[in-house]
Design a protein around this motif. Structure first.
Motif, PDB file in Angstrom:
ATOM      1  N   UNK A 176      -2.608   4.781  75.792  1.00 32.07           N
ATOM      2  CA  UNK A 176      -3.836   4.151  75.306  1.00 32.07           C
ATOM      3  C   UNK A 176      -4.633   3.671  76.519  1.00 32.07           C
ATOM      4  N   UNK A 177      -5.911   4.044  76.565  1.00 34.52           N
ATOM      5  CA  UNK A 177      -6.757   3.565  77.669  1.00 34.52           C
ATOM      6  C   UNK A 177      -7.852   2.668  77.116  1.00 34.52           C
ATOM      7  N   UNK A 195      -6.955   7.343  73.110  1.00 34.54           N
ATOM      8  CA  UNK A 195      -5.505   7.468  73.207  1.00 34.54           C
ATOM      9  C   UNK A 195      -5.110   8.919  73.106  1.00 34.54           C
ATOM     10  N   UNK A 196      -4.018   9.251  73.745  1.00 29.75           N
ATOM     11  CA  UNK A 196      -3.458  10.592  73.601  1.00 29.75           C
ATOM     12  C   UNK A 196      -1.957  10.553  73.820  1.00 29.75           C
ATOM     13  N   UNK A 197      -1.280  11.570  73.294  1.00 26.83           N
ATOM     14  CA  UNK A 197       0.161  11.670  73.480  1.00 26.83           C
ATOM     15  C   UNK A 197       0.450  11.898  74.955  1.00 26.83           C
ATOM     16  N   UNK A 198       1.460  11.228  75.456  1.00 23.72           N
ATOM     17  CA  UNK A 198       1.779  11.350  76.872  1.00 23.72           C
ATOM     18  C   UNK A 198       3.275  11.409  77.118  1.00 23.72           C
ATOM     19  N   UNK A 199       3.609  11.341  78.383  1.00 24.78           N
ATOM     20  CA  UNK A 199       4.972  11.604  78.817  1.00 24.78           C
ATOM     21  C   UNK A 199       4.888  12.892  79.613  1.00 24.78           C
ATOM     22  N   UNK A 200       5.715  12.992  80.662  1.00 23.41           N
ATOM     23  CA  UNK A 200       5.504  14.067  81.636  1.00 23.41           C
ATOM     24  C   UNK A 200       5.647  15.468  81.036  1.00 23.41           C
ATOM     25  N   UNK A 201       6.623  15.662  80.141  1.00 26.98           N
ATOM     26  CA  UNK A 201       6.815  16.988  79.548  1.00 26.98           C
ATOM     27  C   UNK A 201       5.620  17.401  78.702  1.00 26.98           C
ATOM     28  N   UNK A 202       4.989  16.424  78.065  1.00 30.78           N
ATOM     29  CA  UNK A 202       3.804  16.730  77.263  1.00 30.78           C
ATOM     30  C   UNK A 202       2.642  17.103  78.174  1.00 30.78           C
ATOM     31  N   UNK A 203       2.509  16.413  79.281  1.00 28.68           N
ATOM     32  CA  UNK A 203       1.454  16.780  80.238  1.00 28.68           C
ATOM     33  C   UNK A 203       1.666  18.206  80.772  1.00 28.68           C
ATOM     34  N   UNK A 204       2.905  18.546  81.062  1.00 31.24           N
ATOM     35  CA  UNK A 204       3.211  19.909  81.528  1.00 31.24           C
ATOM     36  C   UNK A 204       2.819  20.916  80.442  1.00 31.24           C
ATOM     37  N   UNK A 205       3.162  20.594  79.195  1.00 30.51           N
ATOM     38  CA  UNK A 205       2.846  21.502  78.078  1.00 30.51           C
ATOM     39  C   UNK A 205       1.334  21.647  77.894  1.00 30.51           C
ATOM     40  N   UNK A 206       0.602  20.560  78.037  1.00 28.91           N
ATOM     41  CA  UNK A 206      -0.863  20.627  77.921  1.00 28.91           C
ATOM     42  C   UNK A 206      -1.440  21.577  78.975  1.00 28.91           C
ATOM     43  N   UNK A 207      -0.939  21.451  80.189  1.00 30.92           N
ATOM     44  CA  UNK A 207      -1.424  22.307  81.277  1.00 30.92           C
ATOM     45  C   UNK A 207      -1.105  23.773  80.988  1.00 30.92           C
ATOM     46  N   UNK A 242       4.165   8.897  64.855  1.00 27.37           N
ATOM     47  CA  UNK A 242       3.257   9.678  63.999  1.00 27.37           C
ATOM     48  C   UNK A 242       1.909   9.890  64.683  1.00 27.37           C
ATOM     49  N   UNK A 243       1.431   8.871  65.395  1.00 32.08           N
ATOM     50  CA  UNK A 243       0.164   9.035  66.121  1.00 32.08           C
ATOM     51  C   UNK A 243       0.299  10.067  67.242  1.00 32.08           C
ATOM     52  N   UNK A 244       1.451  10.066  67.883  1.00 35.04           N
ATOM     53  CA  UNK A 244       1.713  11.063  68.927  1.00 35.04           C
ATOM     54  C   UNK A 244       1.640  12.470  68.327  1.00 35.04           C
ATOM     55  N   UNK A 268       8.483   4.942  69.184  1.00 33.14           N
ATOM     56  CA  UNK A 268       8.081   5.446  70.499  1.00 33.14           C
ATOM     57  C   UNK A 268       7.288   4.360  71.221  1.00 33.14           C
ATOM     58  N   UNK A 269       7.191   4.514  72.544  1.00 31.56           N
ATOM     59  CA  UNK A 269       6.521   3.471  73.338  1.00 31.56           C
ATOM     60  C   UNK A 269       5.029   3.739  73.457  1.00 31.56           C
ATOM     61  N   UNK A 270       4.299   2.700  73.769  1.00 38.81           N
ATOM     62  CA  UNK A 270       2.892   2.833  74.140  1.00 38.81           C
ATOM     63  C   UNK A 270       2.751   2.458  75.600  1.00 38.81           C
ATOM     64  N   UNK A 271       1.828   3.091  76.273  1.00 35.47           N
ATOM     65  CA  UNK A 271       1.423   2.593  77.587  1.00 35.47           C
ATOM     66  C   UNK A 271      -0.050   2.231  77.442  1.00 35.47           C
ATOM     67  N   UNK A 272      -0.413   1.066  77.894  1.00 35.46           N
ATOM     68  CA  UNK A 272      -1.807   0.628  77.794  1.00 35.46           C
ATOM     69  C   UNK A 272      -2.356   0.475  79.207  1.00 35.46           C
ATOM     70  N   UNK A 273      -3.458   1.179  79.475  1.00 39.84           N
ATOM     71  CA  UNK A 273      -4.087   1.092  80.787  1.00 39.84           C
ATOM     72  C   UNK A 273      -5.476   0.502  80.610  1.00 39.84           C
ATOM     73  N   UNK A 274      -5.775  -0.521  81.370  1.00 37.65           N
ATOM     74  CA  UNK A 274      -7.097  -1.131  81.300  1.00 37.65           C
ATOM     75  C   UNK A 274      -7.899  -0.701  82.532  1.00 37.65           C
ATOM     76  N   UNK A 275      -9.010  -0.046  82.244  1.00 40.89           N
ATOM     77  CA  UNK A 275      -9.885   0.432  83.312  1.00 40.89           C
ATOM     78  C   UNK A 275     -11.141  -0.429  83.318  1.00 40.89           C
ATOM     79  N   UNK A 276     -11.550  -0.920  84.482  1.00 40.85           N
ATOM     80  CA  UNK A 276     -12.750  -1.754  84.606  1.00 40.85           C
ATOM     81  C   UNK A 276     -13.858  -0.942  85.265  1.00 40.85           C
TER      82      UNK A 276
END
Ligand SMILES: Nc1ncnc2c1ncn2[C@@H]1O[C@H](COP(=O)(O)OP(=O)(O)OP(=O)(O)O)[C@@H](O)[C@H]1O
Ligand SMILES: [Mg+2]
Length: 307
Positions: free
Chosen positions: A13-14, A32-44, A64-66, A86-94
């Motif tokens: 989540x950003x 927000x988008x599904x993440x985790x390294x294997x998912x990023x590899x699959x997206x690529x 379910x959101x993933x 499953x876990x969430x990661x929250x990144x706050x961008x300013x």
């Protein structure tokens, strides 16, 4: 089909705000988008037009959101339902500040013995049609530290090559099972071996069972150390942008090379070009396609040491 496994799947989540002020409330823009390294590899791999299957654990409503996001992205995936969320990661961008992003990474679920058995069954089934197995990222709590070793052994029994991108105990405990390629970054490589030289650190991992070591070196590119020889791929320019996830792009390219048996120098050049093109885009699993084509002509591969 190239099969990726993500055991510690996340919902990334950003939050974007002009400026974060502690002790006040904010109204962020949210993506927000599904993440985790294997998912990023699959997206690529999906963006490259490759046939890919992403196996990922999903638990509770976050899971379910993933799954929803993976469906929307058109990725072929297989969920392994787990008991805890499953876990969430929250990144706050300013946007009005030069501060780096602020991250909140939840600890994530603890997998049960039944969850782990279901992961193994799902991977075994997928191995029937797999050309390469990609294992990426940290292990969730509850799994044995040799969990990747167990999956590697299953793949090797079925003659499926494996690329492993892990660090610490998850990496060391998997080596005896004989991964075809391990892809630590320099820090991870030095951390698990206690060595300060790429060559001697890679000798340690290869003596422990890894067939080849590809160290990723950030802007300096990649160094492959294999039974056939050692090569360095040097990116043409130091890309400015978002280096997080560049390692996943390198793994995606190495998986393609492994599936097709491409010679090492070409395989490494492709990984350097694709990962540099990934730095140019803000989102994980995306790359700048025009830059990728341009970089592919410009990467230099030789036998010399990096730097
Ligand atoms: N600034 C950059 N310019 C060009 N290429 C880069 C740059 N940063 C990274 N790369 C490329 O991406 C590859 C992977 O980057 P890096 O070594 O940082 O991986 P990593 O630490 O595993 O990243 P992550 O785990 O966040 O995906 C490098 O080997 C290099 O080829
Ligand atoms: Mg990495």
């Amino acid at each position: 089909v190239i099969v990726t496994v993500t055991l510690n799947t996340a919902l990334d989540v950003t939050y974007t705000v002009p400026r974060m002020v502690p002790g006040t409330s904010h109204r962020p823009d949210v993506v927000w988008q599904a993440g985790g390294k294997g998912i990023n590899v699959a997206r690529t791999l999906h963006a490259l037009g490759r046939d890919v299957l992403a196996i990922c654990t999903t638990g509770s409503s976050v899971g379910r959101e993933i799954a929803l996001d993976l469906s929307t992205a058109g990725l072929r995936f297989e969920r392994v339902p787990i008991r805890e969320a499953s876990r969430r990661t929250v990144t706050v961008v300013e946007t009005d500040s030069s501060a780096l992003a602020t991250a909140f990474n939840e600890p994530g679920p603890c997998l049960s013995g039944e969850d782990w058995a279901l992961v193994q069954e799902t991977v075994v089934r997928a191995l029937g049609s797999a050309t390469v197995l990609v294992l990426s990222g940290s292990l969730p709590r509850g799994l044995p530290s040799d969990a990747y070793g167990v999956l590697i052994a299953m793949a090797r029994e079925r003659s499926v090559p494996v690329i492993l991108d892990a660090s610490g105990a998850a990496l060391t405990a998997a080596l005896a099972a004989g991964p075809s390629v391990v892809k630590p970054n320099a820090e991870e490589l030095f951390d698990v071996t206690g060595s300060r030289s790429l060559e001697s650190a890679s000798d340690v991992l290869r003596a422990a069972g890894a067939e080849a070591v590809v160290a990723s070196l950030g802007p300096l590119g990649l160094r492959a150390m294999t039974t056939e020889g050692s090569w360095t791929a040097r990116p043409p320019v130091v890309s400015e942008g978002n280096p997080t996830g560049a390692g996943d792009a390198a793994v995606a390219a190495l998986a393609v090379g492994l599936a097709e048996g491409t010679p090492w120098p070409e395989r490494l050049a492709d990984a350097a070009a694709l990962s540099a093109a990934t730095v140019l885009t803000p989102r994980a699993g995306e790359f700048d396609a025009a830059a990728y084509r341009r970089f592919a002509r410009q990467v230099i591969v030789d036998n010399g040491p990096p730097g």
